[in-house]
Scaffold this motif. Structure first.
Motif, short mmCIF file in Angstrom:
data_model
loop_
_atom_site.label_atom_id
_atom_site.label_comp_id
_atom_site.label_asym_id
_atom_site.label_seq_id
_atom_site.Cartn_x
_atom_site.Cartn_y
_atom_site.Cartn_z
N TYR A 32 0.81 -1.21 0.00
CA TYR A 32 0.00 0.00 0.00
C TYR A 32 0.84 1.27 0.00
N VAL A 33 0.41 2.21 -0.80
CA VAL A 33 0.86 3.59 -0.66
C VAL A 33 0.17 4.15 0.58
N MET A 34 0.92 4.86 1.39
CA MET A 34 0.35 5.47 2.60
C MET A 34 0.41 6.99 2.48
N GLY A 35 -0.67 7.61 2.88
CA GLY A 35 -0.74 9.07 2.81
C GLY A 35 -1.22 9.68 4.11
N TRP A 36 -0.87 10.94 4.27
CA TRP A 36 -1.41 11.75 5.37
C TRP A 36 -2.17 12.92 4.76
N PHE A 37 -3.35 13.15 5.27
CA PHE A 37 -4.18 14.30 4.89
C PHE A 37 -4.56 15.04 6.15
N ARG A 38 -5.05 16.25 5.98
CA ARG A 38 -5.53 16.99 7.14
C ARG A 38 -6.76 17.81 6.76
N GLN A 39 -7.55 18.11 7.77
CA GLN A 39 -8.76 18.89 7.55
C GLN A 39 -8.95 19.87 8.69
N ALA A 40 -8.90 21.14 8.36
CA ALA A 40 -9.13 22.19 9.34
C ALA A 40 -10.62 22.52 9.36
N ARG A 45 -10.58 18.45 2.85
CA ARG A 45 -9.45 17.58 3.21
C ARG A 45 -8.26 17.89 2.30
N GLU A 46 -7.12 18.13 2.92
CA GLU A 46 -5.92 18.60 2.23
C GLU A 46 -4.81 17.57 2.29
N VAL A 93 -7.38 18.24 11.94
CA VAL A 93 -7.43 16.81 12.21
C VAL A 93 -6.61 16.13 11.11
N TYR A 94 -5.70 15.28 11.53
CA TYR A 94 -4.81 14.60 10.59
C TYR A 94 -5.28 13.15 10.41
N TYR A 95 -5.39 12.77 9.14
CA TYR A 95 -5.87 11.44 8.79
C TYR A 95 -4.80 10.66 8.06
N CYS A 96 -4.73 9.40 8.38
CA CYS A 96 -3.87 8.45 7.67
C CYS A 96 -4.73 7.73 6.64
N ALA A 97 -4.14 7.42 5.48
CA ALA A 97 -4.90 6.75 4.42
C ALA A 97 -4.02 5.73 3.71
N ALA A 98 -4.66 4.70 3.17
CA ALA A 98 -3.94 3.67 2.42
C ALA A 98 -4.58 3.49 1.06
N GLY A 99 -3.75 3.34 0.05
CA GLY A 99 -4.25 3.13 -1.30
C GLY A 99 -3.25 2.39 -2.15
N HIS A 100 -3.53 2.36 -3.44
CA HIS A 100 -2.65 1.61 -4.35
C HIS A 100 -1.93 2.49 -5.34
N CYS A 102 0.19 6.37 -5.59
CA CYS A 102 0.71 7.56 -4.91
C CYS A 102 0.05 8.78 -5.53
N SER A 103 -0.73 9.49 -4.73
CA SER A 103 -1.52 10.59 -5.25
C SER A 103 -1.79 11.60 -4.15
N SER A 104 -2.03 12.84 -4.57
CA SER A 104 -2.43 13.88 -3.62
C SER A 104 -3.95 14.02 -3.55
N TYR A 105 -4.66 13.20 -4.31
CA TYR A 105 -6.12 13.27 -4.32
C TYR A 105 -6.69 12.27 -3.32
N TYR A 106 -7.50 12.76 -2.41
CA TYR A 106 -8.00 11.88 -1.35
C TYR A 106 -8.87 10.77 -1.92
N SER A 107 -9.50 10.99 -3.05
CA SER A 107 -10.39 9.99 -3.61
C SER A 107 -9.67 8.74 -4.10
N THR A 108 -8.37 8.79 -4.25
CA THR A 108 -7.62 7.62 -4.71
C THR A 108 -7.26 6.67 -3.58
N TYR A 109 -7.52 7.06 -2.36
CA TYR A 109 -7.20 6.23 -1.21
C TYR A 109 -8.43 5.43 -0.77
N ASP A 110 -8.19 4.18 -0.43
CA ASP A 110 -9.30 3.26 -0.16
C ASP A 110 -9.65 3.15 1.32
N TYR A 111 -8.67 3.32 2.17
CA TYR A 111 -8.88 3.10 3.60
C TYR A 111 -8.42 4.33 4.38
#
Length: 122
Positions: A32-40, A45-46, A93-100, A102-111
């Motif tokens: 999995y590609v792992m990402g961090w996003f945040r939302q103020a 979600r950024e 709020v910082y969120y961790c995400a997993a996908g397949h 590598c992208s900056s778009y939150y919609s590409t992450y599955d979990y």
């Protein structure tokens, strides 16, 4: 199926540091590609940072480049976000995400994890 649990958020003064952790359960963490996003509050979600499965390729938002570092430990099924020189505008709020992919778009992450609050005071 992957379950993600973030930890490490808190209250810190501007200029300080925090390290966020995201523990993953399930199989094939290194796939999995792992990402961090945040939302103020009141904002969307950024993207913050992402790291590929091998851990040898990373990507950062311009706003955190040079201050934040993403890393992963496959033995522990954990991804980290080291945050230095924190600013009040990093509050979110910082969120961790997993996908397949590598992208900056939150919609590409599955979990997604449940999020952890980071508050930076001036």
């Amino acid at each position: 199926q992957v379950q993600l649990v973030e930890s490490g958020g808190g209250l810190v003064q501007a200029g300080g540091s925090l390290r966020l952790s995201c523990a993953a359960s399930g199989r094939h963490f290194s796939n999995y590609v792992m990402g961090w996003f945040r939302q103020a509050p009141g904002k969307g979600r950024e993207f913050v940072a992402a790291i590929n499965g091998k851990g040898d390729s990373t990507d950062y938002a311009d706003s955190v480049e040079g201050r934040f570092t993403i890393s992963r430990d496959s033995a522990k099924n954990t991804v980290y976000l080291q945050m230095n020189s924190l600013k009040p505008e990093d509050t979110a709020v910082y969120y961790c995400a997993a996908g397949h992919r590598c992208s900056s778009y939150y919609s590409t992450y599955d979990y997604w994890g449940q999020g952890t609050q980071v508050t930076v005071t001036s």
